[in-house]
Structures are given as structure tokens and as C-alpha cells.
Design an enzyme around this catalytic site. Structure first.
Site, short mmCIF file in Angstrom:
data_model
loop_
_atom_site.label_atom_id
_atom_site.label_comp_id
_atom_site.label_asym_id
_atom_site.label_seq_id
_atom_site.Cartn_x
_atom_site.Cartn_y
_atom_site.Cartn_z
N HIS A 154 44.19 -37.80 29.50
CA HIS A 154 45.41 -37.30 30.14
C HIS A 154 45.66 -35.88 29.67
CE1 HIS A 154 46.64 -41.27 31.68
NE2 HIS A 154 45.99 -41.71 30.62
N LEU A 155 45.66 -34.95 30.60
CA LEU A 155 45.93 -33.54 30.24
C LEU A 155 47.31 -33.07 30.66
CD1 LEU A 155 42.57 -31.65 30.98
CD2 LEU A 155 43.54 -32.25 28.76
N ARG A 156 48.00 -33.87 31.50
CA ARG A 156 49.34 -33.48 32.00
C ARG A 156 49.26 -32.12 32.73
NH1 ARG A 156 50.22 -38.71 30.82
NH2 ARG A 156 50.84 -39.08 28.68
N LEU A 192 49.38 -48.41 26.21
CA LEU A 192 49.04 -49.49 27.14
C LEU A 192 47.61 -49.34 27.59
CD1 LEU A 192 52.33 -49.62 29.24
CD2 LEU A 192 51.43 -51.41 27.72
N HIS A 230 39.80 -48.40 29.09
CA HIS A 230 40.44 -48.75 27.82
C HIS A 230 40.56 -50.26 27.59
CE1 HIS A 230 43.78 -48.86 30.60
NE2 HIS A 230 44.01 -47.57 30.56
N HIS A 238 37.98 -40.64 29.78
CA HIS A 238 39.35 -41.03 30.19
C HIS A 238 40.33 -40.17 29.39
CE1 HIS A 238 42.42 -44.28 31.35
NE2 HIS A 238 43.09 -43.32 30.75
N ASN A 272 47.64 -39.26 36.87
CA ASN A 272 49.02 -39.78 36.92
C ASN A 272 50.06 -38.71 36.57
OD1 ASN A 272 48.17 -39.87 34.22
ND2 ASN A 272 49.50 -41.59 33.70
N HIS A 300 42.93 -49.47 35.69
CA HIS A 300 43.86 -49.87 34.62
C HIS A 300 43.98 -51.38 34.75
CE1 HIS A 300 47.22 -49.26 31.74
NE2 HIS A 300 47.43 -50.50 32.14
N ASP A 354 41.60 -41.98 26.28
CA ASP A 354 42.96 -42.23 26.78
C ASP A 354 43.97 -41.45 25.93
OD1 ASP A 354 44.88 -43.18 28.48
OD2 ASP A 354 45.07 -45.14 27.52
N HIS A 356 52.72 -37.49 24.68
CA HIS A 356 54.14 -37.49 25.06
C HIS A 356 54.84 -36.75 23.93
CE1 HIS A 356 53.88 -40.57 28.24
NE2 HIS A 356 52.96 -41.14 27.48
N LYS A 411 41.15 -43.56 40.54
CA LYS A 411 41.85 -44.38 39.55
C LYS A 411 42.77 -45.38 40.23
CE LYS A 411 43.47 -45.74 35.63
NZ LYS A 411 43.54 -45.25 34.27
N ALA A 449 54.45 -44.98 26.36
CA ALA A 449 53.16 -45.50 25.90
C ALA A 449 52.14 -44.38 25.82
CB ALA A 449 52.67 -46.57 26.87
#
Ligand code: DOR
Ligand code: ZN
Length: 346
Positions: free
Chosen positions: A16-18, A220, A175, A14, A42, A137, A248, A252, A100, A264
Site C-alpha cells: 500500500h503506497l497511498r 487484517l 496475506h 503486495h 484501495n 483479500h 502488505d 496509517h 484486486k 488495520a
């Protein structure tokens, strides 16, 4: 005395690579240690179709540092308009490895997620038929449900009904942050597993709130009471094949974390393996670290384990990690476990 441990190369189930400058800046933090990762969809706009996933995968591979071996395992963002045939084709070609589900409004860029679960029944049935995992989620979004209870309520109100209505659907509770989540996963004989983050093994809600608000510990689902953290530690270090690492890691820029309405996400990619070695050693479970980081995930996703290995070495002096990763999008603060780390990746 130097200690070392060698594991199959780990995966992150899990992540996030943006995109764009952020992707470019943070991808090396993961590809240095991890062979594969389940890539969260996302983005703005989200990764909804097979074509979106293909294009995003190409951008990730283009951002990969030369010489790094890393395979992005793509996912689609489930919407009420998702086409089951497009999804099935993306799965059949091997492009996507999961879908997802964000309840609309639950977290960062989730507004395009699912409001009415009846509207995705057809997609879930197709996924059960082809054995494609659903990553959830697991938080309800009702205004009258306390944020610390949202995972437990989700299990009863959403997850259990969906699982009962869709036999054969492989589900990953992403998560998990509660003993309720751990117990629920343990109650299932098949088609249910959970990812656990690095930071939820380290912090409880006091870390966020005592002595001043700590925005870099806010994520979150939010960290819960100590008893829940201990249940997560027990599950992660138990070797139970139903629990595996999903960091996760969610970057940011500092300006958006240190803000009146802070985003978050904890960014743990840089020091995750070092923290996990510390945690597993502390719990007398170093021999089960490989299950958590490298074996249980591939087994659930029905993928081969990685060929390569990763060696962790415990030194005499603490390892110095950068406090921040400078990216073209701005600085991103690296998660601070609050204690010195002696294990480093060799
Ligand atoms: O803390 C989080 N950050 N939780 C999520 O579910 C999303 C993530 C993000 O994308 O920033
Ligand atoms: Zn996430």
C-alpha cells in the site's frame, strides 16, 4: 564475525503506497530495497479503470526519490461494474499486472468491493482467458463468522467455488494468516499461490492483546494463534514456489492507529529485509530467502527476475531503525518485531 548474503533484488508482491503527502513520505522506504511492487488500489476513491491506474502510476513515479530504480506494478480494484474490455486493454498494454478483489466491507476502503460474486463472473472469465492474476483479500464479511475464522471460511465458501467455476484463472491468496491457507495452497497443482507478510511471520494474536492492546500490531487479516504463525514460517522458508513475499505494508498515521476505532495495517517497509533475514536465519533457511523475496513471485507473475542484487550484512551491533517515519500526512510507526535486528541492507 560478519556474515553476509547477496540476493537478486527483491520485489514486494503486495504493497500500500497511498497517495499525496503519505505517498511522498513512505515511497522511499520501499524503493530503497525493492525493485518492484504490486500496488494496492484501495485509494479513496479506488483505482478502478485503466485511466485511474495510469494516473496513479504517474503520481508514484513523480514521488520517487531521484536515482531510485523502482517499478510500480499496477492493479485495478474489482467492482461489480468493472468493464472487462477496459481491464483487458490495461493488461494488454502492460499497465496492470493483476486485479484486486475485496469482499465489500472486509477491510480499509473496501466498501466499493464485491458483494455478489455472480456479478463479476464475466470479468473473472476474461481474466482467465488472458491469464491475468486475481489477488484476493480472503476473508468473508458475515457478521456471524468469528473474525479469527474468516479466512478459513472464505476458502470453503468463496475461493474454492470461484476457482472451480473459473479454470485457468491465476489466483493469489493475499496475506495468508492460517495453516488452512497454507494447506489449501499446497493442495493446488496450478493457478494458485499465496503472499505472506513479514509481520505474520513474527507475531501471533497474543502480541496484539496480551498486556494491553497494541494497535500497531493490528492488521487484517488479523494475526492468529501460534500454530498458524508456525505454519506460515514453514511455508515461507520452505522454498516452495507457491509462497512469496507480499509485505502488505500499510501505513496509517499514528493518530488513526492509536484510536478508539483504530485502522488495520502494519507498516513494515522500512525494516522488512532485515526482519526476514533474521527469521530465515533463525529457521536455518537463509539459503531460501532469495526464493521467497526475489524468485518465486516473478515466476508466478511470469515476469523476469531483477537484474540487480541486494546484500544483507549481519553486524555485531543491533541496527537502529527509526521508530516512526515522519510524513507530510503525519507520523507513521515502523513495525517493531520485538527483538533486536542485526541484519542490515548493505
Ligand atoms: O491491515 C490491512 N491494511 N489489511 C488490509 O487488507 C488493508 C490494509 C490497508 O489498506 O490499510
Ligand atoms: Zn493489503
Amino acid at each position: 564475525m560478519t556474515k553476509s548474503i547477496t540476493l537478486r533484488r527483491p520485489d514486494d508482491w503486495h504493497l500500500h503506497l497511498r497517495d499525496g503527502a503519505m505517498l511522498q513520505g513512505i515511497l522511499p522506504e520501499t524503493s530503497r530495497d525493492f525493485a518492484r511492487a504490486i500496488i494496492m488500489p484501495n485509494l479513496v476513491p479506488p483505482v478502478v479503470t485503466g485511466a485511474d491506474a495510469q494516473a496513479y502510476r504517474d503520481r508514484i513515479l513523480a514521488a520517487l526519490p531521484e536515482g531510485d530504480q523502482f517499478e510500480p506494478l499496477m492493479t485495478l480494484y474489482l467492482t461489480e461494474g468493472t468493464d472487462p474490455e477496459d481491464l483487458a486493454a490495461a493488461a494488454a498494454s502492460g499497465l496492470i499486472k493483476a486485479v484486486k478483489l475485496y469482499p465489500a466491507g472486509a477491510t480499509t476502503n473496501s466498501h466499493g468491493g464485491v458483494r455478489d460474486f455472480d456479478k463479476v463472473r464475466g470479468v473473472l472469465e476474461k481474466m482467465a482467458e488472458i491469464g491475468l492474476p486475481l489477488c484476493m483479500h480472503g476473508e468473508v464479511v458475515d457478521h456471524d463468522v468469528d473474525i479469527f475464522d474468516r479466512e478459513a471460511v472464505f476458502i470453503d465458501k468463496v475461493l474454492e467455488p470461484i476457482r472451480r467455476a473459473t479454470p485457468g484463472l491465476p489466483v493469489v491468496m493475499e496475506h495468508i494468516t492460517t495453516k488452512n491457507g497454507v494447506d489449501y495452497v499446497r493442495s493446488a497443482e496450478k493457478d494458485l499461490a499465496a503472499t505472506i507478510t513479514t509481520h505474520h511471520l513474527v507475531i501471533n494474536r497474543n502480541h496484539i492483546l496480551v498486556g494491553g492492546i497494541k494497535p500497531h500490531y493490528y492488521c487484517l487479516p488479523v494475526a492468529k494463534r501460534e500454530e498458524h504463525r508456525l505454519a506460515l514460517r514453514e511455508a515461507a522458508t520452505s522454498g516452495d514456489a507457491r509462497f512469496f513475499l507480499g509485505t502488505d505494508s500499510a501505513p496509517h498515521i499514528d493518530a488513526l492507529k492509536e484510536h478508539a476505532c483504530g485502522c488495520a495495517g502494519c507498516f513494515t517497509a522500512t525494516n522488512t529485509m532485515s526482519i526476514l533475514a533474521h527469521v530465515f536465519e533463525e529457521d536455518g533457511a537463509l539459503d531460501r530467502l532469495e526464493n521467497f523475496t526475489s524468485l518465486n513471485g516473478p515466476a508466478y507473475y511470469r515476469l523476469p527476475v531483477n537484474d540487480g542484487t541486494l546484500t544483507l550484512v549481519k553486524g555485531e551491533e543491533p541496527v537502529v531503525y527509526p521508530a516512526k517515519i515522519e510524513t507530510g500526512a503525519g507520523p507513521v510507526t515502523v513495525f517493531d518485531p520485538g527483538y533486536p535486528l542485526y541484519w542490515r541492507v548493505a
